[in-house]
Design a protein around this motif. Structure first.
Motif, PDB file in Angstrom:
ATOM      1  N   GLU A  41     -40.294 -11.024 -40.554  1.00 51.80           N
ATOM      2  CA  GLU A  41     -39.507 -11.809 -41.463  1.00 51.80           C
ATOM      3  C   GLU A  41     -38.591 -12.613 -40.270  1.00 51.80           C
ATOM      4  O   GLU A  41     -38.339 -13.755 -40.485  1.00 51.80           O
ATOM      5  CB  GLU A  41     -38.848 -11.190 -42.521  1.00 51.80           C
ATOM      6  N   ILE A  42     -37.886 -11.901 -39.351  1.00 53.02           N
ATOM      7  CA  ILE A  42     -36.707 -12.408 -38.389  1.00 53.02           C
ATOM      8  C   ILE A  42     -37.647 -13.188 -37.575  1.00 53.02           C
ATOM      9  O   ILE A  42     -37.172 -14.280 -37.313  1.00 53.02           O
ATOM     10  CB  ILE A  42     -36.199 -11.293 -37.849  1.00 53.02           C
ATOM     11  N   MET A  43     -38.800 -13.008 -36.963  1.00 57.39           N
ATOM     12  CA  MET A  43     -39.552 -13.912 -36.138  1.00 57.39           C
ATOM     13  C   MET A  43     -39.859 -14.957 -36.907  1.00 57.39           C
ATOM     14  O   MET A  43     -39.569 -16.334 -36.091  1.00 57.39           O
ATOM     15  CB  MET A  43     -41.026 -13.147 -35.953  1.00 57.39           C
ATOM     16  N   ASN A  44     -40.209 -14.976 -38.213  1.00 57.17           N
ATOM     17  CA  ASN A  44     -40.555 -16.548 -38.793  1.00 57.17           C
ATOM     18  C   ASN A  44     -39.261 -17.245 -39.161  1.00 57.17           C
ATOM     19  O   ASN A  44     -39.230 -18.507 -38.704  1.00 57.17           O
ATOM     20  CB  ASN A  44     -41.077 -15.952 -40.212  1.00 57.17           C
ATOM     21  N   LYS A  45     -38.015 -16.632 -39.256  1.00 58.96           N
ATOM     22  CA  LYS A  45     -36.854 -17.188 -39.415  1.00 58.96           C
ATOM     23  C   LYS A  45     -36.529 -17.972 -38.080  1.00 58.96           C
ATOM     24  O   LYS A  45     -35.794 -19.132 -38.102  1.00 58.96           O
ATOM     25  CB  LYS A  45     -35.710 -16.376 -39.898  1.00 58.96           C
ATOM     26  N   VAL A  46     -36.715 -17.396 -36.891  1.00 60.34           N
ATOM     27  CA  VAL A  46     -36.312 -18.042 -35.813  1.00 60.34           C
ATOM     28  C   VAL A  46     -37.485 -18.775 -34.973  1.00 60.34           C
ATOM     29  O   VAL A  46     -37.253 -19.318 -34.022  1.00 60.34           O
ATOM     30  CB  VAL A  46     -35.776 -16.934 -34.776  1.00 60.34           C
ATOM     31  N   GLY A  47     -38.740 -19.187 -35.749  1.00 62.70           N
ATOM     32  CA  GLY A  47     -39.672 -20.024 -35.418  1.00 62.70           C
ATOM     33  C   GLY A  47     -40.521 -19.311 -34.229  1.00 62.70           C
ATOM     34  O   GLY A  47     -41.202 -19.935 -33.204  1.00 62.70           O
ATOM     35  N   VAL A  48     -40.755 -18.049 -34.191  1.00 63.40           N
ATOM     36  CA  VAL A  48     -41.689 -17.175 -33.180  1.00 63.40           C
ATOM     37  C   VAL A  48     -42.923 -16.846 -34.267  1.00 63.40           C
ATOM     38  O   VAL A  48     -42.685 -16.040 -34.946  1.00 63.40           O
ATOM     39  CB  VAL A  48     -40.991 -16.370 -32.509  1.00 63.40           C
ATOM     40  N   SER A  49     -44.063 -17.125 -33.581  1.00 65.44           N
ATOM     41  CA  SER A  49     -45.225 -16.711 -34.348  1.00 65.44           C
ATOM     42  C   SER A  49     -46.146 -15.537 -33.645  1.00 65.44           C
ATOM     43  O   SER A  49     -46.706 -14.915 -34.300  1.00 65.44           O
ATOM     44  CB  SER A  49     -46.232 -17.973 -34.527  1.00 65.44           C
ATOM     45  N   ASP A  50     -45.756 -15.280 -32.550  1.00 63.22           N
ATOM     46  CA  ASP A  50     -46.493 -14.150 -31.566  1.00 63.22           C
ATOM     47  C   ASP A  50     -45.558 -13.018 -31.547  1.00 63.22           C
ATOM     48  O   ASP A  50     -44.590 -12.831 -30.869  1.00 63.22           O
ATOM     49  CB  ASP A  50     -47.011 -14.699 -30.244  1.00 63.22           C
TER      50      ASP A  50
END
Length: 126
Positions: free
Chosen positions: A73-82
């Motif tokens: 979820e944090i990855m998604n919030k900061v714009g990282v997909s990998d």
């Protein structure tokens, strides 16, 4: 510092998912993409991409410290997909994986292992 570079930095900070394309940033300050990249590096000492990665990792660190969102979820919030790149980049900056960082932060806050006061479903998706 050049006002155009400051404006691009402000745009990156305002974009909650850090997904504004670089060419749009360049357009917003009336520069070509090439000129923005060179000016940004001359003014900040780093490329736009490196600055953006640093900003993403700072936001991820803050979210790890202040929320019980999963790493995904944090990855998604900061714009990282990998996820593998995210974990590798985070560890390169902070010396720990995101999960290790959160556990250490929670321990420092008096929550051993980060288990006290956590919602029952907080480990889902980690």
């Amino acid at each position: 510092m050049d006002q155009r570079v400051l404006r691009v930095i402000a745009l990156m900070q305002e974009d909650s998912h850090l997904e504004l394309p670089l060419y749009k940033m360049a357009q917003s300050v009336h520069l070509s993409l090439w000129h923005l990249c060179h000016l940004f590096k001359a003014e900040t000492g780093m490329s736009v991409a490196r600055y953006l990665k640093s900003l993403r990792m700072q936001r991820a660190k803050l979210l790890l410290e202040s929320t019980f969102l999963s790493v995904k979820e944090i990855m998604n919030k900061v714009g990282v997909s990998d996820e593998s790149h995210f974990v590798r980049d985070f560890k390169a900056i902070y010396g720990l994986t995101p999960a290790q960082y959160r556990a250490r932060h929670l321990s420092a806050m008096g929550q051993p292992g980060g288990q006290q006061n956590r919602p029952m479903n907080s480990n889902i998706g980690q």
